[in-house]
Write a protein that holds these residues in place. Sequence first.
Motif, mmCIF file in Angstrom:
data_model
loop_
_atom_site.group_PDB
_atom_site.id
_atom_site.type_symbol
_atom_site.label_atom_id
_atom_site.label_comp_id
_atom_site.label_asym_id
_atom_site.label_seq_id
_atom_site.Cartn_x
_atom_site.Cartn_y
_atom_site.Cartn_z
ATOM 1 N N VAL A 278 -5.296 4.598 6.051
ATOM 2 C CA VAL A 278 -4.603 3.444 5.487
ATOM 3 C C VAL A 278 -3.543 3.006 6.503
ATOM 4 O O VAL A 278 -2.901 3.838 7.137
ATOM 5 C CB VAL A 278 -3.975 3.756 4.107
ATOM 6 C CG1 VAL A 278 -2.873 4.779 4.209
ATOM 7 C CG2 VAL A 278 -3.464 2.498 3.443
ATOM 8 N N ASP B 264 1.147 1.660 -3.696
ATOM 9 C CA ASP B 264 -0.136 1.836 -4.376
ATOM 10 C C ASP B 264 -0.935 3.033 -3.839
ATOM 11 O O ASP B 264 -1.313 3.914 -4.598
ATOM 12 C CB ASP B 264 -0.989 0.570 -4.240
ATOM 13 C CG ASP B 264 -0.370 -0.618 -4.933
ATOM 14 O OD1 ASP B 264 0.468 -0.411 -5.831
ATOM 15 O OD2 ASP B 264 -0.722 -1.756 -4.569
ATOM 16 N N GLN B 265 -1.199 3.039 -2.553
ATOM 17 C CA GLN B 265 -2.060 4.061 -1.949
ATOM 18 C C GLN B 265 -1.340 5.373 -1.666
ATOM 19 O O GLN B 265 -1.930 6.439 -1.720
ATOM 20 C CB GLN B 265 -2.659 3.543 -0.635
ATOM 21 C CG GLN B 265 -3.483 2.305 -0.782
ATOM 22 C CD GLN B 265 -4.829 2.589 -1.411
ATOM 23 O OE1 GLN B 265 -5.343 3.688 -1.350
ATOM 24 N NE2 GLN B 265 -5.402 1.578 -2.034
ATOM 25 N N LEU C 214 -0.026 1.078 7.244
ATOM 26 C CA LEU C 214 1.220 0.784 6.539
ATOM 27 C C LEU C 214 2.173 0.059 7.467
ATOM 28 O O LEU C 214 2.105 0.210 8.688
ATOM 29 C CB LEU C 214 1.839 2.082 6.025
ATOM 30 C CG LEU C 214 0.946 2.926 5.118
ATOM 31 C CD1 LEU C 214 1.537 4.299 4.916
ATOM 32 C CD2 LEU C 214 0.752 2.227 3.791
ATOM 33 N N ASP D 45 0.818 -1.223 0.000
ATOM 34 C CA ASP D 45 0.000 0.000 0.000
ATOM 35 C C ASP D 45 0.847 1.266 0.000
ATOM 36 O O ASP D 45 0.385 2.310 -0.436
ATOM 37 C CB ASP D 45 -0.933 0.028 1.210
ATOM 38 C CG ASP D 45 -2.145 -0.858 1.016
ATOM 39 O OD1 ASP D 45 -2.425 -1.229 -0.137
ATOM 40 O OD2 ASP D 45 -2.814 -1.171 2.022
#
Length: 164
Positions: free
Chosen positions: A144, A96-97, A146, A93
């Motif tokens: 999110v 990606d994020q 991580l 992520d």
Amino acid sequence: MPVEIANGFYPAFEQRWRWAEMAGRFAMLGFVLICAAGLLGHGPFSERALSNGDGSISIRYEPVVRFGAPTIIKFDTKVPPGGDRVAVTIAKDLVDQFGLESITPRPATWEAAGSGIRLVFPVQAGESHALIRFTGSPVFRGGVNLTARLDAGETLSWSQYAVP
């Protein structure tokens, strides 16, 4: 009462108006103090530092970021004794994020490692720490989670929240 209004003075209204005026001033002062403290942007409280239990990796990051605005995550890692490289496994992520744009220094190798990405960075002989900077512009809204870890270290977890 009609005489007071005719003279331009209405005590009940004046008192309520004064309270509303003071409440507005305190609200504006509170907003300015929150902004100056960095709770809504850059400031002394806008950056956090974390490290894992064994101290092999620590990070500095902004817990609240703006969608699409540039931000930096700084990793400070310990180099294994006698080692000439540092291998960091990051959550997929983060690429990606987080909208990963650059990594400094540039990793020597990248490879997929399960649900993460393993990056290997060369280190000069004799160095005990390596500083790695991840720059990106978040492409997510909301929170999110991580993670990052060294090959021989504990996992470090943190979360970031992106606002529009």
